[in-house]
Design an enzyme around this catalytic site. Structure first.
Site, mmCIF file in Angstrom:
data_model
loop_
_atom_site.group_PDB
_atom_site.id
_atom_site.type_symbol
_atom_site.label_atom_id
_atom_site.label_comp_id
_atom_site.label_asym_id
_atom_site.label_seq_id
_atom_site.Cartn_x
_atom_site.Cartn_y
_atom_site.Cartn_z
ATOM 1 N N ASN A 38 -6.780 -7.564 -10.987
ATOM 2 C CA ASN A 38 -5.339 -8.058 -10.827
ATOM 3 C C ASN A 38 -5.443 -9.661 -10.523
ATOM 4 O OD1 ASN A 38 -2.282 -8.126 -11.082
ATOM 5 N ND2 ASN A 38 -2.370 -7.000 -9.039
ATOM 6 N N HIS A 123 5.052 5.919 -3.358
ATOM 7 C CA HIS A 123 5.604 4.689 -2.626
ATOM 8 C C HIS A 123 6.908 4.494 -2.405
ATOM 9 C CE1 HIS A 123 2.095 1.906 -3.498
ATOM 10 N NE2 HIS A 123 1.563 3.095 -3.302
ATOM 11 N N ARG A 148 4.341 7.197 1.312
ATOM 12 C CA ARG A 148 4.158 5.793 2.078
ATOM 13 C C ARG A 148 5.326 5.112 2.368
ATOM 14 N NH1 ARG A 148 0.893 0.557 -0.366
ATOM 15 N NH2 ARG A 148 3.184 0.052 -1.086
ATOM 16 N N ASP A 210 1.099 0.831 5.211
ATOM 17 C CA ASP A 210 0.284 -0.060 4.526
ATOM 18 C C ASP A 210 0.385 -1.592 5.426
ATOM 19 O OD1 ASP A 210 -1.655 -1.701 3.271
ATOM 20 O OD2 ASP A 210 -1.085 -1.153 1.356
ATOM 21 N N ARG A 283 -11.058 3.426 1.059
ATOM 22 C CA ARG A 283 -10.138 3.243 -0.286
ATOM 23 C C ARG A 283 -10.786 2.705 -1.367
ATOM 24 N NH1 ARG A 283 -5.336 3.835 -0.826
ATOM 25 N NH2 ARG A 283 -4.669 1.556 -1.320
ATOM 26 N N HIS A 312 -7.530 3.753 -3.680
ATOM 27 C CA HIS A 312 -6.648 2.889 -4.176
ATOM 28 C C HIS A 312 -5.981 3.209 -5.460
ATOM 29 C CE1 HIS A 312 -5.863 -1.617 -5.261
ATOM 30 N NE2 HIS A 312 -4.699 -1.199 -4.976
ATOM 31 N N ASP A 316 -1.967 -1.946 -10.750
ATOM 32 C CA ASP A 316 -2.778 -2.675 -11.675
ATOM 33 C C ASP A 316 -4.133 -2.203 -11.946
ATOM 34 O OD1 ASP A 316 -2.237 -3.168 -8.456
ATOM 35 O OD2 ASP A 316 -4.478 -4.006 -8.976
ATOM 36 N N GLU A 339 -4.048 7.557 -3.750
ATOM 37 C CA GLU A 339 -2.578 6.786 -3.929
ATOM 38 C C GLU A 339 -2.149 7.150 -5.325
ATOM 39 O OE1 GLU A 339 -3.137 2.809 -3.523
ATOM 40 O OE2 GLU A 339 -1.107 2.305 -3.548
HETATM 41 C C1 GCO Z 1 -1.713 -0.491 -2.302
HETATM 42 C C2 GCO Z 1 -2.349 -2.054 -2.462
HETATM 43 C C3 GCO Z 1 -1.426 -2.778 -3.612
HETATM 44 C C4 GCO Z 1 -2.359 -4.099 -3.774
HETATM 45 C C5 GCO Z 1 -2.486 -4.236 -5.188
HETATM 46 C C6 GCO Z 1 -3.170 -5.754 -5.382
HETATM 47 O O1 GCO Z 1 -2.237 -0.002 -1.417
HETATM 48 O O2 GCO Z 1 -1.377 -0.064 -3.189
HETATM 49 O O3 GCO Z 1 -2.311 -2.794 -1.327
HETATM 50 O O4 GCO Z 1 -0.134 -2.864 -3.717
HETATM 51 O O5 GCO Z 1 -1.680 -4.999 -3.257
HETATM 52 O O6 GCO Z 1 -2.981 -3.330 -5.915
HETATM 53 O O7 GCO Z 1 -3.468 -5.989 -6.917
HETATM 54 MG MG MG Z 2 -2.990 -1.202 0.239
#
Ligand code: GCO
Ligand code: MG
Length: 402
Positions: A38, A123, A148, A210, A283, A312, A316, A339
Site C-alpha cells: 500500500n 471493523h 474490532r 488497534d 500478524r 493482517h 489493501d 482479520e
Molecule cells: C489493520 C491495519 C490497517 C493498516 C493498513 C495499511 O489492522 O487493519 O492496521 O488498517 O493501517 O493495512 O496499509
Molecule cells: Mg493494524
C-alpha cells in the site's frame, strides 16, 4: 517437465490499488500472487518485472521451496517489505499452480483441515462513542463473533481506523493526509470507549482494538492494564514493532493479550517476539511475509511458544491474499483469528473468489488451487491511481507514528 513460460504483472485500481502477478506454465496452468504494498505499489511491480520475472522463465514451477530459497538468498539483500512482497507473489502463485496441477485446494497440500471455518473479526468504528456502539450492533447483527472497535478521539477530531465511506480506506490522498495526534487525549478517551462497548453488549463476543503503533512501551503498559476489565481478545500494535525488546516492558505490566507483526516481513523480524513469548498473536501475512511457504514457517515457530496466528487482512491486501490466508488458516494447528474487511464491489469484479463468510467464519469452496481468478479485461477499466497513507503529527507539529 512443465516450466514457467510467462509471468505478467498487473497494476490496477478497482476500488483501490492492487499489484497482481500471474504465472503461466508451459502446460497452460496459471497461478496468481498478490504483490500489493500500500502506497509503494510500483516499487514491487518494478522489483518483479525488472528483477524477478527474468529469473522465473524456464524454471520448474513445482519446486516452490527451492524457488523461495533462490529468490531470498539469491538477492543477497535480505528482508524488507519490497523484496518480501515480491517473493511472496511468486510463492503464492506457485502454490496456486501446484494445487491446480494436483486438482486439490491448497489447504489440502498444507495438511488438510484442522477446523471447520476461519474465525474473523470485523471493523466497527464511530466518530464518537454512540456511533461506535451502533456500528458494533451492526456487526453483531451480521453474525460476527469478533469485532474490532475504534472511535475518533473527540479532542483531536479523529483517529486511526475511523471509516468515512462504506469501507475504511486510509490510503486516500494524492499526497499524504496529515492527521493530528495527542497521546494524552487518546489515553483519556480510548479505555472508556472500549468499556462502553462491554457495558452495552456484554462479553459473549471477542473485542479487539488497534493502537496502531501510537504509544511508547510504558504508555502501552498503562493502557493494557487499564482495559484489563474489558477482557480484550488483543490490543494490536501497542508500540512500533521494529523494537522487539520493547514488548517485554508491556508484558511485565499487563495480562491484556498483545498482537503485532502486520508490517514485519520475515521470521527474523518476529523471532524474539515469539521465542521470548512477548506477544500472543503474530500478524504477519502471506503478502508481506514471503508467501505461504515463509508464513507457515513463522506460524510453526510460533506454535512452539503458544503464539497464535492473527493475520493482517485489511482491504489493501488483495482477495488473492485473503484466499491464501484462508487456506493456511484452515490448516495450521495454532490459528488464532483472521482479520477480514469486505472488499469494494469493483475489487470483487476483478478478483473472482471462492471464499465466503457465514456466521462470522470464512471458508472456501472445494476448488483446486487458491480458487481465485483475475479478470484482466475488467481490470483495464480501473487504471492505477497513486495514493498515499496518512501521516500523524502531534499537536506541536512534530511527526508521530501513524
Ligand atoms: C489493520 C491495519 C490497517 C493498516 C493498513 C495499511 O489492522 O487493519 O492496521 O488498517 O493501517 O493495512 O496499509
Ligand atoms: Mg493494524
Amino acid at each position: 517437465m512443465s516450466t514457467i513460460e510467462r509471468a505478467e504483472v498487473f497494476v490496477a485500481s478497482p476500488g483501490r490499488n492492487f499489484v497482481t502477478l500471474r504465472i503461466t506454465t508451459s502446460d497452460g496452468v496459471t497461478g496468481l500472487g498478490d504483490a500489493t504494498l500500500n502506497g509503494r505499489e510500483l516499487a514491487v511491480a518494478s522489483y518483479l518485472r525488472d528483477h524477478l520475472v527474468p529469473l522465473l522463465i524456464g524454471r520448474d514451477p513445482a519446486r516452490i521451496e527451492d524457488m523461495w530459497q533462490y529468490l531470498y538468498r539469491g538477492a543477497y539483500w535480505r528482508r524488507g517489505p519490497v523484496t518480501m512482497t515480491a517473493i511472496s507473489a511468486v510463492d503464492t502463485a506457485l502454490w496456486d499452480i501446484k494445487g491446480k496441477v494436483a486438482g486439490l485446494p491448497v489447504y489440502q497440500l498444507l495438511g488438510g483441515r484442522s477446523r471447520d471455518g476461519v474465525l474473523v473479526y470485523g471493523h466497527a468504528s464511530g466518530t464518537d462513542v454512540p456511533s461506535l456502539l451502533d456500528d458494533v450492533a451492526r456487526f453483531r447483527d451480521l453474525g460476527y463473533q469478533a469485532i474490532r472497535a475504534q472511535a475518533a478521539v473527540p479532542e483531536i477530531g479523529g483517529s486511526y481506523g475511523v471509516r468515512k465511506g462504506a469501507i475504511y480506506e486510509p490510503a486516500a490522498g494524492s499526497l499524504p493526509d496529515e492527521q493530528p495526534w495527542s497521546t494524552e487525549a487518546y489515553l483519556n478517551f480510548a479505555p472508556g470507549s472500549l468499556r462502553a462497548v462491554r457495558e452495552r453488549f456484554g462479553f459473549d463476543f471477542h473485542l479487539l482494538h488497534d493502537v496502531h503503533h501510537r504509544l511508547t512501551p510504558i504508555e502501552a503498559a498503562r493502557f493494557g492494564k487499564e482495559v484489563e476489565d474489558c477482557r480484550l481478545f488483543w490490543m494490536e500494535d501497542p508500540t512500533p514493532a521494529e523494537n522487539q525488546d520493547a514488548f517485554r516492558l508491556i508484558r511485565q505490566h499487563t495480562t491484556t493479550p498483545i498482537a503485532t507483526g502486520e508490517i514485519l516481513n520475515s521470521i527474523w523480524d518476529v523471532q524474539q517476539l515469539i521465542t521470548e513469548q512477548l506477544i500472543d498473536y503474530v500478524r504477519t501475512t502471506v503478502v508481506h511475509a514471503g508467501g505461504i511457504t515463509h508464513l507457515k514457517r513463522i506460524f510453526d515457530l510460533a506454535a512452539l511458544y503458544h503464539v497464535r496466528s492473527g493475520s493482517h487482512g485489511a482491504t489493501d491486501l488483495s482477495p488473492i491474499t485473503l484466499a491464501a490466508a484462508v487456506h493456511l488458516d484452515l490448516a495450521i494447528p495454532n490459528f488464532g483469528i483472521q482479520e477480514y474487511m469486505a472488499h469494494a464491489d469493483e475489487t470483487m469484479e476483478v478478483f473472482r473468489t471462492n471464499v465466503h463468510l457465514e456466521d462470522g467464519l470464512l471458508d472456501t469452496a472445494e476448488v483446486p488451487g487458491l480458487g481465485v481468478e483475475y479478470d484482466e479485461k475488467a481490470a483495464e477499466r480501473f487504471p492505477y491511481d497513486p495514493r498515499y497513507l496518512p501521516v500523524a503529527r502531534r499537536l506541536d507539529g512534530s511527526i508521530h507514528d501513524w
